[in-house]
Scaffold this active site. Structure first.
Site, PDB file in Angstrom:
ATOM      1  N   GLY A  34      11.869 -34.898  31.308  1.00  0.00           N
ATOM      2  CA  GLY A  34      11.911 -33.543  30.989  1.00  0.00           C
ATOM      3  C   GLY A  34      11.816 -32.357  31.013  1.00  0.00           C
ATOM      4  N   THR A  35      12.156 -31.464  31.148  1.00  0.00           N
ATOM      5  CA  THR A  35      11.992 -30.381  31.727  1.00  0.00           C
ATOM      6  C   THR A  35      13.418 -29.323  31.499  1.00  0.00           C
ATOM      7  OG1 THR A  35      10.003 -30.215  33.183  1.00  0.00           O
ATOM      8  CG2 THR A  35      11.317 -29.006  33.791  1.00  0.00           C
ATOM      9  N   THR A  36      13.070 -27.940  31.231  1.00  0.00           N
ATOM     10  CA  THR A  36      13.934 -26.812  32.090  1.00  0.00           C
ATOM     11  C   THR A  36      12.968 -25.479  31.909  1.00  0.00           C
ATOM     12  OG1 THR A  36      14.313 -27.302  29.489  1.00  0.00           O
ATOM     13  CG2 THR A  36      15.917 -25.145  30.730  1.00  0.00           C
ATOM     14  N   LYS A  73       3.961 -25.351  34.321  1.00  0.00           N
ATOM     15  CA  LYS A  73       5.194 -25.780  34.844  1.00  0.00           C
ATOM     16  C   LYS A  73       5.132 -24.977  36.630  1.00  0.00           C
ATOM     17  CE  LYS A  73       6.554 -29.150  31.983  1.00  0.00           C
ATOM     18  NZ  LYS A  73       7.969 -28.647  31.127  1.00  0.00           N
TER      19      LYS A  73
END
Lengths: 207, 217
Positions: free
Chosen positions: A7-9, A40
């Site tokens: 999960g990430t954007t 990140k």
């Protein structure tokens, strides 16, 4: 053992003179948020960063390896490396070990030859340059927003606003993205990092 | 075939589609794309109309199995016309949505379809209801659904404002659908819109060459 979720954007935008990179700060293992202030945006060289999505272990290992290779290459060359070189090194590793890896990486930075550049290396190991690139599980929700709001020739400030807004929208909809927004601006002058805290994020009055 | 190549394509129960419904000042617009496909491989029809009229001022559109959708809407149409005869007045939009909800909830094991219902009635004016897969009924100012909808959550969250004019709302719906159709390979074709007000239900078509274009086109 708990399994790190992808999960990430993440997002990166080119402007005349540099790039703006952004990411959310959430790492989840199942339903638990293992780290709510993750960084990140990883430096690969002085003016080259990467945004990581996918398996945290895989992307950290790849980034470490590329950082080493690029540092060595830069010493041999006796000048700062090109962003395209960094992107190529990521691509080589991601493509060669595509069966074992789960990594989606956006490489961005500034070099003397081509100015600000964004390269995307998605899962599978393809590499392509794009003026704006989004990645991670939250990115699906903002394709429409990015497609409609991006214009060529945006200024540094406009790119920062655009990135912060896009990331906020994704974080609002994607359960695996959240926390704070981390931004980095890379230009000839160097790297300028910012954090936008949760209560300072742009708000949208949705349904 | 690489299992990891799936990326961000939404899998599961939605057939390829993008549908939405938006309330504006004085009415409601319901819209959809027009593509029917088998998986991502073959476009069965380029001009399917996914907007189904269940009563004079009430339309619904389907996300999910087309077969289930047809069966359910046929049943709903019948029940609603019966209801309007009994009540001696046009049915409420909420009643139409409720009928769909009952059918979805009672038959949830067999069905794979979700609905958006939009329309106008004398009691509450323009309304939008969503009936999700398991049979939950929710009223919202606007709603999006279908496989293409994931790509436009950010866009609609950012752009929607309550009480838009008819033109603003048409632009909003058209842009949202065009953006989704641009990214989702199982949505496409032309845009079907129905504008429902107290006076009438007007069908507007935006053909492929008149779709809004964005920066990379």
């Amino acid at each position: 053992p708990p399994h790190w979720s992808p999960g990430t954007t993440i997002m990166a935008v080119e402007f005349d003179g540099g790039v703006v990179m952004g990411a959310d700060s959430r790492t989840t293992t199942g339903a638990y948020i293992a780290n709510r202030v993750t960084d990140k945006l990883t430096p690969i060289h002085e003016r080259i960063f990467c945004c990581r999505s996918g398996s945290a272990a895989d992307t950290q290992a790849i980034a470490d390896s590329v950082t080493y290779q690029l540092g060595f290459h830069s010493i041999e060359l006796d000048e700062p490396p090109q962003v395209q070189t960094a992107a190529n090194l990521f691509k080589e590793m991601c493509y060669r070990y595509r069966e074992e890896l789960m990594a989606g990486i956006i490489v961005a930075g500034w070099d003397k030859r081509r100015g600000g550049q964004v390269y995307t290396v998605p899962v599978g190991g393809m590499m392509t340059r794009q003026p704006v690139s989004v990645g991670g599980s939250g990115s699906t929700y903002i394709y429409g927003y990015v497609d409609s709001n991006y214009r060529t020739g945006m200024s540094r400030e406009e790119c920062l606003q655009f990135t912060a807004k896009a990331l906020s929208l994704a974080m609002e909809r994607d359960g695996s993205s959240g926390g704070v927004v981390r931004l980095a601006v890379i230009s000839e002058q160097g790297v300028d990092r910012q954090v936008i805290l949760g209560n300072q994020l742009p708000r949208f009055s949705a349904a | 075939e690489h299992p990891k190549m799936s990326g961000s394509q939404v899998k599961g129960v939605s057939t390829g589609t993008t549908i939405l419904a938006v309330k504006y000042r004085g009415g409601v617009i319901i819209g959809s794309d027009s593509r029917a496909s088998i998986g991502g491989d073959y476009v069965v029809s380029k001009v399917v109309n996914k907007l189904i009229q269940v009563h004079d001022r009430i339309f619904c559109c389907i996300a999910g199995s087309l077969a289930d959708a047809q069966a359910v809407t046929k049943m709903a149409k019948f029940q609603l016309s019966f209801l309007s005869i009994q009540m001696e007045s046009p049915p409420l939009v909420k009643a139409a949505a409720s009928v769909l909800k009952e059918l979805c909830y009672r038959n949830k094991e067999e069905l794979q379809a979700g609905f958006i219902t939009a329309g106008w009635d004398k009691k509450k004016g323009p309304q939008v209801y969503t009936v999700s897969l398991g049979g939950m009924l929710v009223s919202q100012p606007f709603t999006i659904a279908g496989s293409g909808s994931t790509y436009i959550y950010g866009y609609v969250d950012a752009k929607y404002k309550p009480d838009m004019s008819r033109e603003e709302c048409m632009q909003f719906a058209t842009n949202a659908l065009a953006l989704a159709m641009g990214r989702d390979n199982v949505s496409g074709g032309i845009i079907h819109l129905v504008v429902i007000t107290e006076d009438k239900a007007e069908h507007v078509i935006v053909p492929g060459n008149k779709l809004p274009k964005f920066h990379d086109e």
